[in-house]
Design a protein around this motif. Structure first.
Motif, PDB file in Angstrom:
ATOM      1  N   VAL A  57       0.812  -1.186  -0.122  1.00 15.94           N
ATOM      2  CA  VAL A  57      -0.018  -0.116  -0.060  1.00 15.94           C
ATOM      3  C   VAL A  57       0.986   1.204  -0.107  1.00 15.94           C
ATOM      4  O   VAL A  57       2.063   1.117   0.702  1.00 15.94           O
ATOM      5  CB  VAL A  57      -0.886   0.188   1.453  1.00 15.94           C
ATOM      6  CG1 VAL A  57      -1.579   1.589   1.458  1.00 15.94           C
ATOM      7  CG2 VAL A  57      -1.896  -1.034   1.249  1.00 15.94           C
ATOM      8  N   HIS A  58       0.626   2.119  -0.914  1.00 15.66           N
ATOM      9  CA  HIS A  58       1.174   3.522  -0.930  1.00 15.66           C
ATOM     10  C   HIS A  58       0.110   4.330  -0.833  1.00 15.66           C
ATOM     11  O   HIS A  58      -0.914   4.717  -1.283  1.00 15.66           O
ATOM     12  CB  HIS A  58       1.711   3.712  -2.361  1.00 15.66           C
ATOM     13  CG  HIS A  58       2.683   4.895  -2.300  1.00 15.66           C
ATOM     14  ND1 HIS A  58       2.204   6.176  -1.643  1.00 15.66           N
ATOM     15  CD2 HIS A  58       4.268   5.062  -3.029  1.00 15.66           C
ATOM     16  CE1 HIS A  58       3.389   7.138  -2.038  1.00 15.66           C
ATOM     17  NE2 HIS A  58       4.408   6.560  -2.485  1.00 15.66           N
ATOM     18  N   LEU A  59       0.164   4.696   0.582  1.00 15.89           N
ATOM     19  CA  LEU A  59      -0.981   5.746   1.221  1.00 15.89           C
ATOM     20  C   LEU A  59      -1.236   7.151   0.309  1.00 15.89           C
ATOM     21  O   LEU A  59      -2.187   7.618   0.168  1.00 15.89           O
ATOM     22  CB  LEU A  59      -0.777   6.331   2.894  1.00 15.89           C
ATOM     23  CG  LEU A  59      -1.142   5.041   3.630  1.00 15.89           C
ATOM     24  CD1 LEU A  59      -0.556   5.434   5.183  1.00 15.89           C
ATOM     25  CD2 LEU A  59      -2.315   4.583   3.601  1.00 15.89           C
ATOM     26  N   GLU A  60      -0.166   7.429  -0.184  1.00 13.29           N
ATOM     27  CA  GLU A  60      -0.218   8.976  -0.836  1.00 13.29           C
ATOM     28  C   GLU A  60      -0.407   8.675  -2.414  1.00 13.29           C
ATOM     29  O   GLU A  60      -0.942   9.497  -3.083  1.00 13.29           O
ATOM     30  CB  GLU A  60       1.005   9.746  -0.672  1.00 13.29           C
ATOM     31  CG  GLU A  60       1.219  10.167   0.671  1.00 13.29           C
ATOM     32  CD  GLU A  60       2.592  11.097   0.736  1.00 13.29           C
ATOM     33  OE1 GLU A  60       3.249  10.835  -0.140  1.00 13.29           O
ATOM     34  OE2 GLU A  60       2.930  11.282   2.120  1.00 13.29           O
ATOM     35  N   PRO A  62      -2.849   5.897  -3.943  1.00 13.25           N
ATOM     36  CA  PRO A  62      -3.396   4.605  -3.992  1.00 13.25           C
ATOM     37  C   PRO A  62      -3.395   3.923  -5.400  1.00 13.25           C
ATOM     38  O   PRO A  62      -4.040   2.707  -5.516  1.00 13.25           O
ATOM     39  CB  PRO A  62      -4.892   4.905  -3.246  1.00 13.25           C
ATOM     40  CG  PRO A  62      -4.652   6.340  -3.605  1.00 13.25           C
ATOM     41  CD  PRO A  62      -3.606   7.122  -3.654  1.00 13.25           C
ATOM     42  N   THR A 114      -5.601  -3.042  -0.772  1.00 10.08           N
ATOM     43  CA  THR A 114      -4.857  -2.488  -1.891  1.00 10.08           C
ATOM     44  C   THR A 114      -5.864  -2.461  -3.221  1.00 10.08           C
ATOM     45  O   THR A 114      -5.800  -1.031  -3.491  1.00 10.08           O
ATOM     46  CB  THR A 114      -3.573  -3.359  -2.370  1.00 10.08           C
ATOM     47  OG1 THR A 114      -2.718  -3.624  -1.150  1.00 10.08           O
ATOM     48  CG2 THR A 114      -3.043  -2.537  -3.378  1.00 10.08           C
ATOM     49  N   ARG A 151      -8.898   0.177  -2.162  1.00  8.84           N
ATOM     50  CA  ARG A 151      -8.071   1.715  -2.323  1.00  8.84           C
ATOM     51  C   ARG A 151      -8.076   2.282  -3.570  1.00  8.84           C
ATOM     52  O   ARG A 151      -8.432   3.353  -3.964  1.00  8.84           O
ATOM     53  CB  ARG A 151      -6.919   1.852  -1.758  1.00  8.84           C
ATOM     54  CG  ARG A 151      -6.873   1.344  -0.312  1.00  8.84           C
ATOM     55  CD  ARG A 151      -5.635   1.172   0.418  1.00  8.84           C
ATOM     56  NE  ARG A 151      -5.397   0.718   1.613  1.00  8.84           N
ATOM     57  CZ  ARG A 151      -5.610   1.186   2.879  1.00  8.84           C
ATOM     58  NH1 ARG A 151      -5.610   2.316   2.982  1.00  8.84           N
ATOM     59  NH2 ARG A 151      -5.358   0.264   3.867  1.00  8.84           N
ATOM     60  N   LEU A 206      -2.788   1.517   8.458  1.00 13.70           N
ATOM     61  CA  LEU A 206      -3.058   1.866   6.961  1.00 13.70           C
ATOM     62  C   LEU A 206      -4.587   2.635   6.897  1.00 13.70           C
ATOM     63  O   LEU A 206      -5.286   1.918   6.229  1.00 13.70           O
ATOM     64  CB  LEU A 206      -2.761   0.857   5.930  1.00 13.70           C
ATOM     65  CG  LEU A 206      -1.339   0.379   5.936  1.00 13.70           C
ATOM     66  CD1 LEU A 206      -1.082  -0.940   5.171  1.00 13.70           C
ATOM     67  CD2 LEU A 206      -0.469   1.313   5.727  1.00 13.70           C
ATOM     68  N   PRO A 207      -5.019   3.518   7.472  1.00 17.61           N
ATOM     69  CA  PRO A 207      -6.596   3.913   7.737  1.00 17.61           C
ATOM     70  C   PRO A 207      -6.890   4.166   5.845  1.00 17.61           C
ATOM     71  O   PRO A 207      -6.213   4.604   5.212  1.00 17.61           O
ATOM     72  CB  PRO A 207      -6.403   5.182   8.461  1.00 17.61           C
ATOM     73  CG  PRO A 207      -5.100   5.701   8.377  1.00 17.61           C
ATOM     74  CD  PRO A 207      -4.073   4.459   8.154  1.00 17.61           C
ATOM     75  N   LEU A 208      -8.075   3.818   5.766  1.00 15.73           N
ATOM     76  CA  LEU A 208      -8.825   3.930   4.485  1.00 15.73           C
ATOM     77  C   LEU A 208      -8.809   5.660   4.203  1.00 15.73           C
ATOM     78  O   LEU A 208      -9.239   6.386   5.146  1.00 15.73           O
ATOM     79  CB  LEU A 208     -10.109   3.405   4.447  1.00 15.73           C
ATOM     80  CG  LEU A 208      -9.925   1.775   4.338  1.00 15.73           C
ATOM     81  CD1 LEU A 208     -11.437   1.358   4.650  1.00 15.73           C
ATOM     82  CD2 LEU A 208      -9.472   1.333   3.013  1.00 15.73           C
ATOM     83  N   PRO A 209      -9.101   5.878   3.055  1.00 17.68           N
ATOM     84  CA  PRO A 209      -9.398   7.386   2.576  1.00 17.68           C
ATOM     85  C   PRO A 209     -10.397   7.954   3.192  1.00 17.68           C
ATOM     86  O   PRO A 209     -11.531   6.943   3.082  1.00 17.68           O
ATOM     87  CB  PRO A 209      -8.931   7.367   1.207  1.00 17.68           C
ATOM     88  CG  PRO A 209      -9.123   6.150   0.796  1.00 17.68           C
ATOM     89  CD  PRO A 209      -8.596   5.202   1.816  1.00 17.68           C
TER      90      PRO A 209
END
Length: 250
Positions: A6-9, A11, A47, A50, A78-81
């Protein structure tokens, strides 16, 4: 086994090849950017949910994940957007589906693993029939499998989906499809004969990030299946029908 990235910035970044191939299937279920209803059997670090939330805003998604501790860890780390409509249910995928899941769905993705092995409960004709029943008109089913050189399990899964769905294809890295290494194969299926948008799917595969996915369909898929028999609940317990794990060095 590494099973999520996961890349939080970003997705929309999909690190794993198989995830990019599933994303190519998702790209052809509706016009670009249009919201869809998606069911994920297996969630991992979420993943693909998102990714769909970012590329198809307004989509409604249901995730069935058996590991409640994993779900808690993902929510914490890794919170969801904000605004993503992703509902998570903790439970075994087949049991939860059989208990009742509100459909229909434009896309059903089976990507549930114990370690590196697909549960046999998700690998049979009987389950494929349940997955087909969850699809909306024009909906697609995507199944991620891992396999060893020779691709015996992938051939069985292609035969299994063909026993239920009207149109099936297999997508994988060319070397993988030639049976040269352990890796992932993605199968896509439509309930209707001729229902797979094969040309658009091939185009979506060509457009995936750093990928060389090859699509096998039609008469070429006949040769790929090569006499493999569909897997049924009654035969799923045999060793030959098990999803293989990776080769281990002594």
């Amino acid at each position: 086994m590494a099973q999520s990235y996961v890349h939080l910035e970003r997705p929309t970044h999909l690190e794993f090849e198989y995830a990019r191939r599933v994303a190519a299937v998702a790209a052809v279920v509706a016009p670009p950017g249009a919201p869809i209803r998606a069911l994920h059997l297996g969630g991992g670090a979420l993943t693909l949910p998102r990714y769909l939330a970012a590329t198809r805003p307004g989509s409604t998604q249901v995730v069935i994940e058996r590991d409640g501790a994993l779900c808690d860890a993902v929510a914490r780390i890794l919170p969801l957007p904000a605004g993503a409509d992703i509902r998570i249910t903790v439970g075994e995928a087949r049991q939860t589906v059989e208990a009742g899941v509100d459909g229909p769905f434009d896309l059903v993705i089976a990507d549930a693993y114990r370690g590196a092995q697909l549960p046999q409960s998700l690998a049979t004709v009987e389950f494929a029939d349940r997955a087909r029943a969850l699809l909306a008109e024009g909906g697609l089913y995507a199944l991620n499998v891992t396999d060893l050189p020779g691709l015996a399990f992938s051939r069985i899964q292609a035969a299994t989906l063909r026993a239920v769905f009207g149109d099936v294809c297999v997508v994988g890295q060319p070397g993988m499809l030639r049976g040269r290494r352990f890796g992932n194969v993605v199968l896509a299926a439509s309930a209707r004969p001729g229902g797979l948008p094969v040309s658009r799917l091939a185009g979506a595969l060509r457009g995936t990030e750093a990928d060389r996915g090859r699509l096998v369909h039609g008469t070429e898929l006949d040769g790929f299946v090569a006499g493999a028999r569909p897997l049924r609940d009654a035969t799923a317990g045999t060793e030959a029908a098990r999803s293989p794990g990776p080769l281990r060095r002594p």
